[in-house]
Each structure stands twice: as structure tokens, then as C-alpha cells.
Design an enzyme around this catalytic site. Structure first.
Site, PDB file in Angstrom:
ATOM      1  N   LYS A  96     -10.427  58.602  -0.979  1.00 19.28           N
ATOM      2  CA  LYS A  96     -11.595  57.943  -0.351  1.00 19.28           C
ATOM      3  C   LYS A  96     -11.231  57.113   0.867  1.00 19.28           C
ATOM      4  CE  LYS A  96     -10.352  56.162  -4.421  1.00 19.28           C
ATOM      5  NZ  LYS A  96     -10.442  56.229  -5.844  1.00 19.28           N
ATOM      6  N   GLY A 125     -16.438  59.527  -9.125  1.00 18.77           N
ATOM      7  CA  GLY A 125     -15.847  60.437 -10.116  1.00 18.77           C
ATOM      8  C   GLY A 125     -16.704  61.640 -10.422  1.00 18.77           C
ATOM      9  N   ASP A 192     -12.236  49.710  -2.652  1.00 17.34           N
ATOM     10  CA  ASP A 192     -12.473  51.073  -3.138  1.00 17.34           C
ATOM     11  C   ASP A 192     -13.978  51.430  -3.114  1.00 17.34           C
ATOM     12  OD1 ASP A 192     -11.463  53.492  -4.999  1.00 17.34           O
ATOM     13  OD2 ASP A 192     -13.210  52.558  -5.937  1.00 17.34           O
ATOM     14  N   LYS A 196     -16.138  54.286  -0.666  1.00 15.49           N
ATOM     15  CA  LYS A 196     -17.108  55.266  -1.196  1.00 15.49           C
ATOM     16  C   LYS A 196     -18.477  55.073  -0.537  1.00 15.49           C
ATOM     17  CE  LYS A 196     -14.569  55.343  -5.557  1.00 15.49           C
ATOM     18  NZ  LYS A 196     -14.362  54.646  -6.826  1.00 15.49           N
ATOM     19  N   GLY A 293     -10.985  58.140 -14.197  1.00 17.85           N
ATOM     20  CA  GLY A 293     -10.337  58.771 -15.350  1.00 17.85           C
ATOM     21  C   GLY A 293      -9.886  60.170 -15.005  1.00 17.85           C
TER      22      GLY A 293
END
Ligand code: HSE
Length: 425
Positions: A96, A125, A192, A196, A293
Site C-alpha cells: 500500500k 484485506g 497504514d 489505503k 491476516g
């Protein structure tokens, strides 16, 4: 169906997730033929013959159809993606930071080379938000995109509010489970989710905004007094990313926010992410899914590989069709700001102050402050203060207290502090 040969860069949490999803999927026709990694000493669960330490063994291999880039070094990632596209290979990436900082360049490079770059796994995700914005909302004017874009901080805040777990322990758990970035300050300081958000601004509103122009404040400065403030009022704190269009202006920022139990986002727990959209035609939409994850993100990458196999590419419809929206930080935000001493912040930066609480340990004020001011280093880098966005429904933000009266109160407080210092001596 063509059997796709994949060259993979990086074999960390997401790379291993991709390997597992790809090999477990019942109907995917393809395989990872080579994996380029950096660390020669690390033990790997797969045959050594699969690994290489030289990027050219993937980039120059004519039998490899698609390059998948899953390393966490944004500079090296950009070099790999550039070389792959120039060598006639389409790319899937989940980096990203690299995408947000170089999206304009990547759009041009795709045009120039005729190859495609897909990056669904880079944003929230497993929520297929980029393809949804590109395909379903390609022609609908959107008013708002907001939500929880970072799994680690949502996990930490859930543990703090649900289990009263200590911040450091909760962060440690998020790292152990592979949710956090290698450098977790990117998560907890809100970088982060900002990367995004910057990517989604392109797909939702057709504008490229450099991440440096967007305000991001995270959860790392929250103090026990802030948590108690929220609990006393039956509120939670969530780290939210916001983008909103008003006329031809788009405002965007990442801030922690108080949310009450009627807010859809209050129910989003642990590493789950959520994206809410509001469109001129569709009104409200809510998307929920695991935002971090190994398997959920690996599955998003697999979905992009599969999309490349039928020549799917982003068309950047809003960018090419709209082009008349502008990003701005000229917007007032209602904030709660807590601090130890009134010297820790400049009250004059507030446009207005609606409430205050001055005491000997942690004090706070509530007021309106512009995004422009928040972007300055005195707010971004001031570790002595914590900031949380207020919602109009939970707080009366219409009051305006006199700054003079507040200054008088601070003078009194300082006198009191002197008395206290004398007593303690
Ligand atoms: N560190 C990121 C997060 C990983 O916690 O959301 C997924 O982008």
C-alpha cells in the site's frame, strides 16, 4: 483454461497465505514456480529449489506470466513492479505504501507497457473494495467513503475496550498474529490506513492525493484518562479513515473517533475492517471483512491473479471521466484534545472551543480545528497531546467558550500548580 505460472517476491505472512490459498483452491489453474526472498539463512517449509535470491531469475524468466510482489520494502517493491511491467509481465502487489506514493506513475506505466497492476489485497484485506468501486460504482457520484481500514489497531482497541488489555500487550498480540506491519508504528500512528485511503481516493473520486498531504493521527498517544472518558460515556474509540465530497471538494483524513453503540462501526471487532460508502443513487452501503491476516489477504491476492488470467485491469473510470474534483484540507473537525499541561498545546489554533476540563493531571478541551492546522508538525509530532474526533450526535459541538475566560482559568490553574509544587516540596 491456461495454466498460469507465477513468480513470487516475498514469503512472509501474506506470501505464505497466498501459497496456501492457491494450493487449496479447487479450481485455480496455476502454480508458483519461483519465490524470490532476501534472507538466505531462514528455514523454509518448502523445497529449496523453489527459492531464489536473485530477482532476475523471476523478472527475466520468459515462462513466468505474472509477478506477485509481497515484500514490505516500498522502494525495492517499486523497482520490481517497474521491471516486471517493462518486461511484459502483469503484476499483483499488496504494497500500500508503494502504491499510494506512486499511483500516478503506475497508472502511466500500465498505459505505456500495456500490462496491468492489480492491488486488491493492499486495501482492507479481504473486502473487495477496489473492484467494487471500479466496476459497480464506476459511474455513480460518491459522497463519502469511510471506515476501519487497519486490522491491527482495531484488534488493539477491541482488546482494550472488551478485555481491558494493556495497549502494549494488545499490540504484541497483533504482531504475533501477523496483523501488524514489520514496523508497527505504521499501524498505530495511522500511516497504514492513510495509504489505503489515498488509494481509495483515486478509485472513489478520481483524484490522486499524495499521502503526505493527508492528516493521520493514530492510537499510540491515547492515555488511560482518554479511555476512561470514553467508558464513562458508553463510547468506544475506533481508528477511522474518512473521505467526503462536498460540492467539488474532497476532504480526507485518518483520526481516532468516539463511536456510540448505534454506530455500525462499533460492532466491527478485532482484525475486521469495514468500509461504508454513500452514493448519490445508492445511499448507504456497508462492507465488512477481515482486513489483515495470512489467509484473508492471501485470498485477495489470489483473486487478483485470477482476474489477470481473464485480462481484467482497472480502468480508473472516475479519474478519466470526472477530473473536476479537488482535494482540500480547508475543513473544521470537532476534536477532543487531552494534555497534561495547558502549555502542551496552542489553544489559539482552535477556531472555537465548546467545552473544557482543566485539572492537575490530565486536562482536555473540545473544539473545532482545521485539517490544515492538524497537518502541521506542532500537532502531528506533539506526543504530549492525544486527539479524538467527536461526533455531533454524542457531544454538543455548537457551544463557543470565550478564549479569554479559558486563559484566565489556565492562569488560575498554573497558580494552583505552583501551590501544589510548594506543598509537595
Ligand atoms: N498491518 C495491516 C493491518 C495489514 O493491520 O491492517 C493489512 O493491510
Amino acid at each position: 483454461m491456461k495454466h498460469i505460472k507465477i513468480g513470487l517476491f516475498g514469503f512472509g505472512c501474506v506470501g505464505q497465505g497466498l501459497y496456501e490459498t492457491l494450493n487449496t483452491s479447487q479450481n485455480f489453474a496455476g502454480e508458483i514456480t519461483r519465490i524470490c526472498v532476501k534472507n538466505k539463512k531462514k528455514e523454509r517449509a518448502l523445497p529449496p529449489s523453489l527459492f531464489t535470491y536473485q530477482k532476475e531469475q523471476i523478472l527475466s524468466d520468459p515462462t513466468i506470466d505474472i509477478v506477485v510482489e509481497l515484500i514490505d520494502d516500498a522502494t525495492a517493491a517499486l523497482e520490481i513492479v517497474t521491471a516486471a511491467l517493462k518486461n511484459g509481465k502483469s503484476v499483483v502487489t499488496a504494497n500500500k505504501k508503494m502504491i499510494a506514493e506512486h499511483l500516478e506513475y503506475l497508472v502511466e506505466l500500465q498505459k505505456e507497457t500495456g500490462q496491468a497492476v492489480l492491488y486488491e489485497g493492499a486495501v482492507c484485506g479481504s473486502i473487495p473494495i477496489i473492484r467494487t468501486l471500479e466496476e459497480y460504482f464506476g459511474h455513480e457520484p460518491l459522497k463519502e467513503v469511510r471506515g476501519i481500514f487497519n486490522g491491527s489497531t482495531n484488534y488493539i482497541l477491541t482488546k482494550i475496550f472488551e478485555e481491558r488489555l494493556d495497549y502494549t500487550k494488545a499490540l504484541h498480540q497483533a504482531q504475533e498474529q501477523g496483523f501488524a506491519e514489520t514496523d508497527p508504528t505504521l499501524d498505530v500512528q495511522g500511516f497504514d490506513p492513510k495509504f489505503k485511503l489515498s488509494i481509495l481516493l483515486t478509485h472513489a473520486f478520481g483524484i490522486h492525493v499524495a499521502p503526505d498531504s493527508i492528516v493521520n493521527l493514530g492510537i499510540n498517544r491515547l492515555k488511560p484518562a482518554d479511555l476512561e472518558f470514553a467508558r464513562d460515556r458508553d463510547l468506544q474509540i475506533k481508528l477511522l479513515a474518512h473521505a467526503e465530497r462536498i460540492d467539488d471538494q474532497v476532504y480526507a483524513y485518518v483520526l481516532p473517533q468516539f463511536v456510540n453503540s448505534t454506530n455500525n462501526l462499533s460492532a466491527i471487532q478485532n482484525e475486521f475492517n469495514a468500509v461504508t460508502l454513500n452514493g448519490d443513487f445508492c445511499d448507504d452501503q456497508l462492507f465488512i471483512g477481515k482486513g489483515a491476516g495470512s489467509l484473508p489477504t492471501g485470498a485477495a491476492v489470489l483473486s487478483d491473479i485470477s482476474a489477470l488470467s481473464y485480462d481484467y485491469r482497472y480502468e480508473y473510470k472516475k479519474h478519466y471521466n470526472l477530473g473536476q474534483l479537488h482535494f482540500s484540507n480547508d475543513r473544521l473537525i470537532d476534536l477532543y484534545v487531552s494534555f497534561d499541561s495547558p502549555n502542551d498545546l496552542n489553544l489559539e489554533d482552535f477556531e472555537s472551543i465548546s467545552a473544557n476540563y482543566f485539572c492537575f493531571d490530565r486536562c482536555y478541551v473540545q473544539g473545532k480545528i482545521s485539517l490544515k492546522k492538524l497537518l502541521s508538525t506542532s500537532w502531528q509530532d506533539n506526543d504530549k497531546i492525544s486527539l479524538i474526533q467527536l461526533s455531533e450526535e454524542d457531544f454538543d459541538t455548537t457551544q463557543s467558550l470565550s478564549l479569554k475566560a479559558l486563559e484566565q482559568e489556565i492562569r488560575e490553574l498554573k497558580k494552583g500548580q505552583k501551590i501544589r509544587e510548594k506543598i509537595s516540596v
